[in-house]
Design a protein around this motif. Sequence first.
Motif: not given
Length: 68
Positions: A35-57
Amino acid sequence: MSSKNSDGAGQEVASPCRRQCCLDDQDVCLGCGRTLQEILGWSKADMVGKRAICAAAEARLQQRHGIP
């Protein structure tokens, strides 16, 4: 991959960006599925958050392409 770190907990999570950026009507990228929000927040996300974003995407891309 090291047996000490087989879950990848200490490794950086690569961006799922495929350089095919185009947002649909719900602000979801047609290339990577984020999502646009996930793209914008990618650089601030920790590794757990990034893995969650990748799974959802990935789930969004599979749903879009009709993969169960």
